[in-house]
Design a protein around this motif. Sequence first.
Motif, short mmCIF file in Angstrom:
data_model
loop_
_atom_site.label_atom_id
_atom_site.label_comp_id
_atom_site.label_asym_id
_atom_site.label_seq_id
_atom_site.Cartn_x
_atom_site.Cartn_y
_atom_site.Cartn_z
N SER A 255 -7.11 -7.68 11.53
CA SER A 255 -6.46 -7.04 10.72
C SER A 255 -5.31 -7.60 9.97
CB SER A 255 -6.45 -5.57 10.82
OG SER A 255 -5.54 -5.51 11.90
N GLU A 256 -5.15 -7.21 8.69
CA GLU A 256 -4.05 -7.67 7.97
C GLU A 256 -2.99 -6.44 8.13
OE1 GLU A 256 -2.55 -9.81 3.69
OE2 GLU A 256 -4.73 -9.68 4.42
N LEU A 257 -1.82 -6.56 8.37
CA LEU A 257 -1.01 -5.49 8.19
C LEU A 257 -0.18 -5.61 6.68
CD1 LEU A 257 0.87 -5.75 11.79
CD2 LEU A 257 -1.21 -3.98 11.05
N PHE A 258 0.48 -4.53 6.42
CA PHE A 258 1.06 -4.53 5.37
C PHE A 258 2.56 -3.92 5.65
CE2 PHE A 258 2.64 -2.91 0.83
CZ PHE A 258 3.05 -3.99 0.56
N VAL A 259 3.43 -4.42 6.48
CA VAL A 259 4.56 -3.83 6.81
C VAL A 259 5.69 -3.83 5.55
CG1 VAL A 259 6.79 -4.23 8.14
CG2 VAL A 259 4.44 -4.46 9.31
#
Length: 322
Positions: A263-267
């Motif tokens: 998955s791609e995080l968006f911190v």
Amino acid sequence: MILVLSLHTNPLFTRLADAERILVAGAGGGFDVYSGLPLALSLLHQGKEVHLANLSFSALAGLPPDHWVADDLAAVRFDSAVHQRYFPERTLAQWLHRHGYPATVYAFPQIGVRPLRAAYRALVELHDIDAVVLVDGGTDILLRGDEAGLGTPEEDLTSVAALAGLDGIPDRLVVSVGFGVDAHHGVNHVQVLENIAALERDGAYLGAFSIPRATREGAMYLDAVAHAQHHTPEHPSIVNGSIAAAVRGSFGDARFTDRTRDSELFVNPLMSLYFAFDLPGLAARCLYLDRIEDTHLMRQVHSRIAEFRESTVTRPPRRFPH
């Protein structure tokens, strides 16, 4: 009635100013109690008596009898069940013990509203608690039930319902930290903001504040999360790992565990904000809280929420304007 404060004061800490014995409790299981650690440390550093608790995903049934202080209420210590690899409450107790803080973390099993309320009542009476702060790592605790997606609300709203029906405590509050981390569970965060606006209109929103890493509490939180990641390498907390990354100033797809490789995080900086609320006011907006009131098992909570979702018209998801 809305309390009028000066801009330089914090509404959450103002509400807790007269409290002497405060319970900070993780609402949603797992590592949620860690999400409340900066707040708990700040209160401890102000001279308050602070106790920690968590709705637990750990194997509590194997704890010896001397750990159980009441039905469905275990006192976890730094040396509890050392054979269990996944035990966030014990791992936190070990970190607290290392730093010289009171090192008991209370744990509730995954149960329904009625027994959880009784366990909370036992803990409140044990320590004569005069304020409870329920902490959610994420934002699904702020969803009322008709949103496009609810994330994983079962444990969070069981905790809200349990405390909403527990009278005799002067202050019951909710804090949410980790804005955006629930996106991979289908939470629409524009609808979260819409709900916060509605809570503001109701007088139940107590504002937001950040966890700066330059503060003593922010630095110690980062140390506690790193300690937990080291001692639970197979199952580190994605939520607290993301919050900690945001506190350090990371942005975007910040990697700290193989658990997020697909998955791609968006911190982002919003993840390090505490959003604070009055618990009874938050509970009053939940559309299905009455349906889970008489539950005894977590699977009953799950089925009641599913039944509600089948019978309700949901709000369509909305996008952030570009």
